[in-house]
Motif scaffolding. Structure first.
Motif, PDB file in Angstrom:
ATOM      1  N   GLY A 316      84.087  45.423  97.649  1.00  0.00           N
ATOM      2  CA  GLY A 316      85.455  45.884  97.407  1.00  0.00           C
ATOM      3  C   GLY A 316      85.754  46.048  95.929  1.00  0.00           C
ATOM      4  N   LEU A 317      85.258  45.102  95.094  1.00  0.00           N
ATOM      5  CA  LEU A 317      85.469  45.241  93.654  1.00  0.00           C
ATOM      6  C   LEU A 317      84.778  46.487  93.108  1.00  0.00           C
ATOM      7  N   ASP A 318      83.576  46.762  93.586  1.00  0.00           N
ATOM      8  CA  ASP A 318      82.868  47.962  93.138  1.00  0.00           C
ATOM      9  C   ASP A 318      83.617  49.226  93.553  1.00  0.00           C
ATOM     10  N   LEU A 319      84.064  49.257  94.799  1.00  0.00           N
ATOM     11  CA  LEU A 319      84.792  50.433  95.277  1.00  0.00           C
ATOM     12  C   LEU A 319      86.134  50.587  94.564  1.00  0.00           C
ATOM     13  N   TYR A 320      86.754  49.463  94.213  1.00  0.00           N
ATOM     14  CA  TYR A 320      88.028  49.522  93.514  1.00  0.00           C
ATOM     15  C   TYR A 320      87.835  50.064  92.101  1.00  0.00           C
ATOM     16  N   ASN A 321      86.746  49.613  91.454  1.00  0.00           N
ATOM     17  CA  ASN A 321      86.454  50.139  90.114  1.00  0.00           C
ATOM     18  C   ASN A 321      86.170  51.636  90.150  1.00  0.00           C
ATOM     19  N   GLN A 322      85.606  52.095  91.256  1.00  0.00           N
ATOM     20  CA  GLN A 322      85.308  53.521  91.411  1.00  0.00           C
ATOM     21  C   GLN A 322      86.522  54.318  91.867  1.00  0.00           C
ATOM     22  N   GLY A 323      87.585  53.604  92.193  1.00  0.00           N
ATOM     23  CA  GLY A 323      88.791  54.290  92.637  1.00  0.00           C
ATOM     24  C   GLY A 323      88.743  54.754  94.071  1.00  0.00           C
ATOM     25  N   VAL A 324      87.811  54.212  94.858  1.00  0.00           N
ATOM     26  CA  VAL A 324      87.675  54.636  96.247  1.00  0.00           C
ATOM     27  C   VAL A 324      88.730  53.971  97.132  1.00  0.00           C
ATOM     28  N   ILE A 325      89.027  52.693  96.838  1.00  0.00           N
ATOM     29  CA  ILE A 325      90.021  51.979  97.635  1.00  0.00           C
ATOM     30  C   ILE A 325      91.179  51.568  96.733  1.00  0.00           C
ATOM     31  N   SER A 326      92.321  51.287  97.371  1.00  0.00           N
ATOM     32  CA  SER A 326      93.521  50.911  96.628  1.00  0.00           C
ATOM     33  C   SER A 326      93.553  49.399  96.391  1.00  0.00           C
ATOM     34  N   LEU A 327      94.524  48.980  95.570  1.00  0.00           N
ATOM     35  CA  LEU A 327      94.685  47.548  95.301  1.00  0.00           C
ATOM     36  C   LEU A 327      95.080  46.800  96.569  1.00  0.00           C
ATOM     37  N   ASP A 328      95.895  47.428  97.428  1.00  0.00           N
ATOM     38  CA  ASP A 328      96.284  46.787  98.691  1.00  0.00           C
ATOM     39  C   ASP A 328      95.065  46.513  99.563  1.00  0.00           C
ATOM     40  N   LEU A 330      92.015  46.079  98.512  1.00  0.00           N
ATOM     41  CA  LEU A 330      91.229  45.019  97.882  1.00  0.00           C
ATOM     42  C   LEU A 330      91.889  43.654  98.110  1.00  0.00           C
ATOM     43  N   PHE A 331      93.233  43.610  98.086  1.00  0.00           N
ATOM     44  CA  PHE A 331      93.949  42.367  98.390  1.00  0.00           C
ATOM     45  C   PHE A 331      93.627  41.891  99.808  1.00  0.00           C
ATOM     46  N   ASN A 332      93.581  42.840 100.745  1.00  0.00           N
ATOM     47  CA  ASN A 332      93.266  42.477 102.133  1.00  0.00           C
ATOM     48  C   ASN A 332      91.856  41.895 102.246  1.00  0.00           C
ATOM     49  N   ILE A 333      90.905  42.511 101.536  1.00  0.00           N
ATOM     50  CA  ILE A 333      89.526  41.998 101.542  1.00  0.00           C
ATOM     51  C   ILE A 333      89.481  40.601 100.930  1.00  0.00           C
ATOM     52  N   TYR A 334      90.220  40.426  99.851  1.00  0.00           N
ATOM     53  CA  TYR A 334      90.291  39.123  99.166  1.00  0.00           C
ATOM     54  C   TYR A 334      90.860  38.050 100.096  1.00  0.00           C
ATOM     55  N   ASN A 335      91.956  38.373 100.756  1.00  0.00           N
ATOM     56  CA  ASN A 335      92.588  37.401 101.666  1.00  0.00           C
ATOM     57  C   ASN A 335      91.702  37.105 102.875  1.00  0.00           C
ATOM     58  N   GLU A 336      90.985  38.106 103.354  1.00  0.00           N
ATOM     59  CA  GLU A 336      90.075  37.890 104.477  1.00  0.00           C
ATOM     60  C   GLU A 336      88.992  36.878 104.105  1.00  0.00           C
ATOM     61  N   TYR A 337      88.482  36.982 102.879  1.00  0.00           N
ATOM     62  CA  TYR A 337      87.461  36.023 102.469  1.00  0.00           C
ATOM     63  C   TYR A 337      88.052  34.627 102.340  1.00  0.00           C
ATOM     64  N   ALA A 338      89.241  34.517 101.732  1.00  0.00           N
ATOM     65  CA  ALA A 338      89.872  33.205 101.566  1.00  0.00           C
ATOM     66  C   ALA A 338      90.111  32.552 102.922  1.00  0.00           C
TER      67      ALA A 338
END
Length: 365
Positions: A316-328, A330-338
């Motif tokens: 998700g961080l790689d895709l976010y840096n590439q602009g493929v996915i939005s911050l929302d 990436l937040f969802n991916i982050y919360n899923e891991y937590a």
């Protein structure tokens, strides 16, 4: 006994060869009278004493099992507190990892903000996430210190510096118990069983009080008389008796009958308590077995889910840096891991606690 003055009687003197019509003063007894006695009694047939002895024997067993049940409860508290410490240590490690990830997310968002690819709103959200994680780390650190202090108190360790824990929750070995515990063999159940039997013997004790009692009695008495306390010429005599004594109670105003009925009711109450304790014990064992089986299987699933969620973080961080996915996203991916990691830690904690409960109950005094 010391006789200060002994009575004097007048005896016809002619008995001693004196003239008729005259009297002679005679003193009966001596100044010093000493005696000692030894008694021995043996109950031959005392049914109420036999019942009392049996009741006391079962009551002693009851206390022993009650003590063991209390020890087990204390050990369960120690185990629960111990694994809470391990759980908080894992949560602290998770917070540290999330702090690092949130910092990477913030730096990536700041870079995109400088490129005018995201708004100030997204940058503030990323910064707030980083601050929230730091706040959570402070809270977890404080909770860990409190949990360690409680564990030290349970272990009677005066200083926390003396307590060192090398165990790790995620490496704790789990397995289902080899020997199935039986509810009737647990200390609490056995204590209730002994209490019920002891109470039944108490009822019999009052019932047997109305029966005849036979005893063997023996007494030996030694006596001496003299005019001086220590006199070699003192008169000594002793005697002994041996005999059987039979006591037959005839009337006691229904006292024993009422006490017997009272203890019969107490026996029924003890029986109900025994059955209730056995039912509750069986239900608790069923819960432990079911939960342990569930947690052992759930741990494998939770571990796999946590692994995939961790991979998604980096992707998700790689895709976010590439602009493929939005911050929302990436937040969802982050919360899923937590959530996945927290679920895995909680599953490990629950499984370890239930397994330790079985280990405690398997021990015998």
């Amino acid at each position: 006994d010391y006789n200060l003055n002994l009575p004097v009687q007048l005896i016809p003197a002619e008995i001693f060869g004196g003239p008729a019509g005259t009297f002679k003063q005679v003193r009966f007894g001596q100044n010093w009278n000493q005696s000692a006695a030894f008694d021995f009694s043996l109950p031959i047939f005392h049914p109420e004493k036999y019942a009392a002895g049996r009741s006391a024997s079962y009551a002693a067993e009851q206390v022993k099992f009650e003590q063991q049940a209390g020890v087990n409860l204390t050990l369960q508290k120690v185990a629960a507190q111990y694994f809470q410490v391990l759980q908080l240590e894992e949560n602290l490690a998770l917070n540290s990892m999330l702090d690092s990830t949130a910092e990477q997310l913030y730096k990536a968002t700041l870079a995109r903000f400088n490129q005018q690819l995201v708004s100030r709103l997204d940058l503030n959200r990323a910064e707030n996430l980083m601050n929230a994680n730091k706040q959570q780390s402070l809270n977890t650190t404080a909770s860990l210190q409190i949990a360690r202090a409680k564990l030290a108190a349970l272990l009677n360790i005066s200083e926390l510096s003396n307590m060192k824990i090398d165990d790790h929750l995620v490496s704790y070995q789990l397995s289902t118990p080899e020997n199935q515990l039986k509810a009737a063999e647990r200390p609490a159940s056995r204590a209730a069983t002994e209490a019920e039997i002891a109470q039944r013997w108490r009822a019999k004790q009052h019932l047997y009080t109305g029966l005849p009692r036979l005893s063997l009695n023996s007494r030996y008495t030694f006596s001496s008389q003299s005019n001086k306390l220590s006199d070699p010429s003192a008169t000594h005599f002793d005697y002994g008796t041996v005999g059987l004594q039979l006591n037959v109670p005839l009337f006691k105003g229904r006292t024993n009958t009422l006490l017997f009925k009272k203890n019969q009711l107490l026996s029924e109450q003890a029986l109900y308590k025994k059955q209730q304790t056995l039912t509750e014990s069986a239900a608790e064992l069923t819960e432990w077995t079911t939960r342990l089986d569930e947690k052992v299987q759930a741990r494998t699933l939770a571990a796999h889910k946590e692994t995939l969620a961790l991979q998604n973080i980096q992707l998700g961080l790689d895709l976010y840096n590439q602009g493929v996915i939005s911050l929302d996203q990436l937040f969802n991916i982050y919360n899923e891991y937590a959530q996945a990691k927290s679920s895995f830690i909680q599953t490990c904690t629950d499984a370890a606690i239930f397994q330790t409960y079985f280990m405690i109950e398997a021990k015998r005094p």
